[in-house]
Scaffold this active site. Sequence first.
Site, PDB file in Angstrom:
ATOM      1  N   LYS A   1      -6.382   7.123  -0.578  1.00 28.23           N
ATOM      2  CA  LYS A   1      -5.605   8.462   0.341  1.00 28.23           C
ATOM      3  C   LYS A   1      -6.225   9.022   0.785  1.00 28.23           C
ATOM      4  CE  LYS A   1      -2.761   9.769  -3.310  1.00 28.23           C
ATOM      5  NZ  LYS A   1      -2.007  10.624  -4.227  1.00 28.23           N
TER       6      LYS A   1
ATOM      7  N   THR B   1       3.481  20.285   1.704  1.00 31.70           N
ATOM      8  CA  THR B   1       2.932  19.384   0.531  1.00 31.70           C
ATOM      9  C   THR B   1       2.802  19.645  -0.198  1.00 31.70           C
ATOM     10  OG1 THR B   1       0.544  20.336   0.760  1.00 31.70           O
ATOM     11  CG2 THR B   1       1.559  19.382   2.502  1.00 31.70           C
TER      12      THR B   1
ATOM     13  N   GLY C   1       3.220  18.231  -4.217  1.00 37.29           N
ATOM     14  CA  GLY C   1       4.613  16.546  -4.511  1.00 37.29           C
ATOM     15  C   GLY C   1       4.458  15.580  -3.702  1.00 37.29           C
ATOM     16  N   THR C   2       3.208  15.324  -2.817  1.00 41.48           N
ATOM     17  CA  THR C   2       2.901  14.193  -2.163  1.00 41.48           C
ATOM     18  C   THR C   2       3.122  13.722  -2.500  1.00 41.48           C
ATOM     19  OG1 THR C   2       1.099  15.401  -1.265  1.00 41.48           O
ATOM     20  CG2 THR C   2       2.495  15.344   0.024  1.00 41.48           C
ATOM     21  N   GLY C   3       1.601  13.290  -3.798  1.00 43.38           N
ATOM     22  CA  GLY C   3       0.858  12.293  -4.341  1.00 43.38           C
ATOM     23  C   GLY C   3       2.437  12.140  -5.564  1.00 43.38           C
ATOM     24  N   CYS C   4       3.065  12.110  -5.908  1.00 45.06           N
ATOM     25  CA  CYS C   4       4.030  12.545  -7.266  1.00 45.06           C
ATOM     26  C   CYS C   4       4.999  11.298  -5.796  1.00 45.06           C
ATOM     27  CB  CYS C   4       5.069  13.313  -7.725  1.00 45.06           C
ATOM     28  SG  CYS C   4       3.738  14.626  -8.364  1.00 45.06           S
TER      29      CYS C   4
END
Length: 268
Positions: free
Chosen positions: A174, A206, A208-211
């Site tokens: 990412k 942003t 928690g975007t990865g989760c």
Amino acid sequence: MIPNILTIAGSDPSGGAGIQADLKAISANGGYGMAAITALTAQNTQGVRAVALTDPGMVTAQIAAIRDDIRIDAVKIGMLGNAKIIAAVADALAGLAAPVVLDPVMVAKGGDRLLAADAVSALRDRLLPLASVITPNLPEAADLLDAEVATDRAAMAAQAAALLALGPDAVLLKGGHLAGGDSPDLLLTPDGPRWFDGQRLATRNTHGTGCTLSSALATQLGHGLTLPSAMAHAKTYIATAIARSGDLTVGSGHGPVHHFHEFHRKGC
């Protein structure tokens, strides 16, 4: 058929990341969410205040209870905390015939470390070879490779190739940490690279975007989509969730994305 998606991750009481974000994203993408909790955290939009890791035996027991009774169509792995929990998860998932999306959660957005430094090698050795796809951001990729953080697309491509050589079936690197107005993600498989481009949105929301992205990806794989198609759906979902995050009023720091943007309307 509604796919059953298991998330293995830590809890975020503020609801923006971790298990709470995973279950929201799974539901919003048409899956049935299940959870094995690896840690309790005390955190909010401003940062992490405390972490209590789950006993590895309890992590094993949670996963075993689900496997003994419920069909698992895909797995998302997030925060693990230490090498003992990593080993417990690797052993508990042995022989499972389902896609595994590994989001190597290492450092929280506020800078708090969520994976012990001495556990990085365990993550590389035990879980990367089990993963259908890993989804690191640029600092996490650098941590896994003991390298400098990539600053352009060429460096991203080189690091994705190095990560693929560690054993996962695919790498989704990412690019949200790159400078500039774009937010490119690179999907690398043995068949070659594919870029998923997106425009960077001007927002602090942003958390928690990865989760959220990894859970959406796992759910789409659970629906039976190919990895590129699943990623395309997940990328669109997270971009819209970020764009609609302003509909929410949650905290004074890095706010959460809007997981249920398709179901909520302003004023309702």
